[in-house]
Design an enzyme around this catalytic site. Structure first.
Site, PDB file in Angstrom:
ATOM      1  N   GLY A 254       0.775  -1.240   0.000  1.00  0.00           N
ATOM      2  CA  GLY A 254       0.000   0.000   0.000  1.00  0.00           C
ATOM      3  C   GLY A 254       0.797   1.275   0.000  1.00  0.00           C
ATOM      4  O   GLY A 254       0.233   2.354  -0.152  1.00  0.00           O
ATOM      5  N   PRO A 297       4.557  -5.269  -1.102  1.00  0.00           N
ATOM      6  CA  PRO A 297       4.486  -4.112  -1.997  1.00  0.00           C
ATOM      7  C   PRO A 297       4.101  -4.521  -3.418  1.00  0.00           C
ATOM      8  O   PRO A 297       4.580  -5.535  -3.928  1.00  0.00           O
ATOM      9  CB  PRO A 297       5.924  -3.569  -1.972  1.00  0.00           C
ATOM     10  CG  PRO A 297       6.756  -4.773  -1.694  1.00  0.00           C
ATOM     11  CD  PRO A 297       5.941  -5.672  -0.804  1.00  0.00           C
ATOM     12  N   TYR A 340     -10.551   6.202 -10.712  1.00  0.00           N
ATOM     13  CA  TYR A 340     -10.404   7.011  -9.505  1.00  0.00           C
ATOM     14  C   TYR A 340      -9.575   8.264  -9.704  1.00  0.00           C
ATOM     15  O   TYR A 340      -8.781   8.637  -8.848  1.00  0.00           O
ATOM     16  CB  TYR A 340      -9.894   6.206  -8.290  1.00  0.00           C
ATOM     17  CG  TYR A 340      -9.037   4.998  -8.569  1.00  0.00           C
ATOM     18  CD1 TYR A 340      -9.561   3.726  -8.380  1.00  0.00           C
ATOM     19  CD2 TYR A 340      -7.732   5.120  -8.989  1.00  0.00           C
ATOM     20  CE1 TYR A 340      -8.794   2.611  -8.623  1.00  0.00           C
ATOM     21  CE2 TYR A 340      -6.954   4.004  -9.226  1.00  0.00           C
ATOM     22  CZ  TYR A 340      -7.489   2.744  -9.040  1.00  0.00           C
ATOM     23  OH  TYR A 340      -6.727   1.632  -9.276  1.00  0.00           O
ATOM     24  N   CYS A 367     -14.387   4.837 -27.056  1.00  0.00           N
ATOM     25  CA  CYS A 367     -15.689   5.490 -27.211  1.00  0.00           C
ATOM     26  C   CYS A 367     -16.353   5.770 -25.864  1.00  0.00           C
ATOM     27  O   CYS A 367     -17.418   5.215 -25.547  1.00  0.00           O
ATOM     28  CB  CYS A 367     -16.578   4.634 -28.089  1.00  0.00           C
ATOM     29  SG  CYS A 367     -15.846   4.409 -29.706  1.00  0.00           S
TER      30      CYS A 367
HETATM   31  C1  LIG Z   1      -3.805  -7.736   0.397  1.00  0.00           C
HETATM   32  C2  LIG Z   1      -3.034  -6.803  -0.452  1.00  0.00           C
HETATM   33  N1  LIG Z   1      -1.710  -6.763  -0.291  1.00  0.00           N
HETATM   34  C3  LIG Z   1      -0.935  -5.939  -1.035  1.00  0.00           C
HETATM   35  C4  LIG Z   1      -1.509  -5.134  -2.001  1.00  0.00           C
HETATM   36  C5  LIG Z   1      -0.598  -4.257  -2.800  1.00  0.00           C
HETATM   37  O1  LIG Z   1      -0.854  -2.921  -2.620  1.00  0.00           O
HETATM   38  P1  LIG Z   1       0.099  -1.843  -3.292  1.00  0.00           P
HETATM   39  O2  LIG Z   1       0.185  -2.189  -4.726  1.00  0.00           O
HETATM   40  O3  LIG Z   1      -0.591  -0.552  -3.070  1.00  0.00           O
HETATM   41  O4  LIG Z   1       1.424  -1.944  -2.611  1.00  0.00           O
HETATM   42  C6  LIG Z   1      -2.883  -5.135  -2.182  1.00  0.00           C
HETATM   43  C7  LIG Z   1      -3.497  -4.249  -3.175  1.00  0.00           C
HETATM   44  O5  LIG Z   1      -4.672  -4.180  -3.375  1.00  0.00           O
HETATM   45  C8  LIG Z   1      -3.673  -6.007  -1.400  1.00  0.00           C
HETATM   46  O6  LIG Z   1      -4.987  -6.070  -1.549  1.00  0.00           O
END
Ligand SMILES: Cc1ncc(COP(=O)(O)O)c(C=O)c1O
Length: 438
Positions: A254, A297, A340, A367
């Site tokens: 995240g 990640p 988004y 389109c």
């Molecule tokens: C459970 C889980 N782990 C990791 C990730 C990876 O997130 P990011 O790409 O933002 O690092 C996600 C993304 O949706 C996720 O749902």
């Protein structure tokens, strides 16, 4: 190097000639675009390696326990990339049979694969059980009972190794569509209503389940390390209340990336510093051994490594004076702005250090009026056929792409010091009009 403010957004092997022509890994991008067609996606090996090495080095510095970096395959995955990432010693987070299959084909050992999903199918659960995956990350009580039942029917008497996905009460500070930590999130066992605690008790009492860890994922494109600290504190309070010492602990992925020069600092040290300090402090407070820390990640590992290349097509000025530049891709290969309002920047490959620019809107060829790649971007004068590059295109673009208007998905190349490799072929039509990888 390219204009000063775009450099941190481009792959680290990007360079600009004195004539203002941008290259990546010393490759002539126009030649690649001619050879493989546009849209074309490029992944820079040096940038991915740099991100992986930075994470591993920081973990060594700030986390005294064992750790594993597990790539979140949903950001972008293909068999080619699977081979590359497995060879770098990463673990992997998969969410479907397709991702699981490609992870295995790429050479990820089952013990480094964990399975996520809020509504996993029987086939997905069974496949993870069969390979003895590192963990099945159980998302809800319904799944916990069902998985126990599936595990009890196995002939080999192996328990299902699981983590529980826990949803704390923290605010993700990101777009609602990528915030997974809200009170009404479809993901995870909420702490607030007692379901997370009930799941811990149930799993520990089960003869068929081996509860190895706790997990949380708070959302994507997060820049505030305090959100992670608070969530980790809540998960350890939960563990303490159930007297459960997790062997493995995953605060998910995240961490955000910069898409434009105005975005906040995306330095990994901020994220890892906060996460590792929080886990170490919680374990010290409780007198517990450190868990194996598993990071997930996705975006931050591959986002900056990827770029999208498009050719300029039609251009026009609207009655209100808006300068529109249409390119030969858009919503089908990158739905993120439509989904988004994601922000991007762009540059003209042969005018990477432009003298004069003016405001333009970069639109796609599909389109839908919502088929906008970048609502406002400064670009020089460009002509039909010129190459436009959109940086930070490595995550959640191709993995969320579609065949809208029956557009073929683009080719994807891996650019390394030793040359160019095809990660994914451009799709071609089959006889029934559908697109397929040749
Ligand atoms: C459970 C889980 N782990 C990791 C990730 C990876 O997130 P990011 O790409 O933002 O690092 C996600 C993304 O949706 C996720 O749902």
């Amino acid at each position: 190097m390219p204009s000063i403010n775009l450099t941190p957004l481009l792959p680290i092997s990007a360079d600009t000639s004195p004539q203002g022509i941008l290259t990546i890994a010393n490759q002539d991008l126009d030649l690649l675009a001619d050879q493989y067609g546009t849209p074309l996606y490029l992944y820079d090996a040096a940038t991915i390696r740099y991100q992986v090495n930075t994470l591993n080095r920081l973990l060594e510095q700030v986390y005294p326990g064992e750790s594993l970096v597990a790539y979140a395959a949903k950001a972008y995955f293909s068999e080619g990339l699977s081979h590359k990432l497995a060879a770098m010693g990463l673990g992997i987070d998969v969410v479907s049979l397709g991702e699981l299959e490609l992870a295995l084909r790429g050479g990820f050992p089952p013990g480094a694969i964990h399975l996520h999903g809020n509504n996993k199918s029987e086939a997905e659960l069974s496949a993870a059980l069969q390979i003895n995956a590192q963990a099945i990350v159980v998302d809800n009580l319904d799944e916990l009972y069902w998985l126990e039942n599936l595990a009890s029917r196995r002939r080999d008497n192996h328990k299902a190794r699981i983590w529980l996905r826990v949803t704390p009460t923290v605010q993700g500070h990101t777009h609602a569509h990528i915030d997974t930590s809200g009170a009404n999130s479809k993901f995870g066992l909420h702490i607030e209503n007692g379901q997370a605690a009930a799941a811990i008790r149930y799993a520990r009492a089960s003869a068929w389940l081996d509860l190895a860890g706790l997990h949380t994922h708070l959302g994507s494109q997060l820049f505030d390390p305090h959100t992670y600290r608070e969530a980790i504190h809540q998960l350890y309070q939960l563990a303490q209340s159930e007297h459960f010492q997790p062997q493995e602990f995953s605060p998910g992925g995240g961490w955000g990336v910069r898409y434009t020069a105005n975005d906040p600092d995306d330095n990994y040290a901020l994220w890892l510093g906060a996460v590792c300090a929080a886990v170490v402090e919680e374990c010290a407070r409780l007198g517990w051994p450190l868990p194996r820390l598993v990071l997930e990640p996705g975006r931050s590992l591959v986002g900056r490594a990827g770029v999208a290349l498009y050719r300029v097509g039609a251009q026009k000025t609207t009655p209100s004076g808006l300068r529109l530049i249409a390119v030969d891709g858009g919503l089908a290969d990158n739905p993120r702005h439509a989904l988004y309002q994601a922000r991007y920047t762009a540059l003209a490959v042969r005018q990477a250090n432009p003298g004069a620019t003016s405001q333009a809107r970069l639109v796609g060829k599909f389109c839908e009026s919502g088929d906008v790649l970048i609502p406002e971007v400064l670009l020089p004068q460009v002509e039909r056929g010129d190459l436009i590059l959109v940086p930070v295109a490595g995550a959640y673009q191709l993995s969320m792409s579609s065949n809208y208007n029956l557009a073929p998905r683009p080719a994807v190349l891996w650019l390394a010091e030793n040359g160019v490799e095809l990660l994914q072929k451009r799709e071609v039509p089959n006889q029934s009009g559908w697109w397929m990888l040749p």
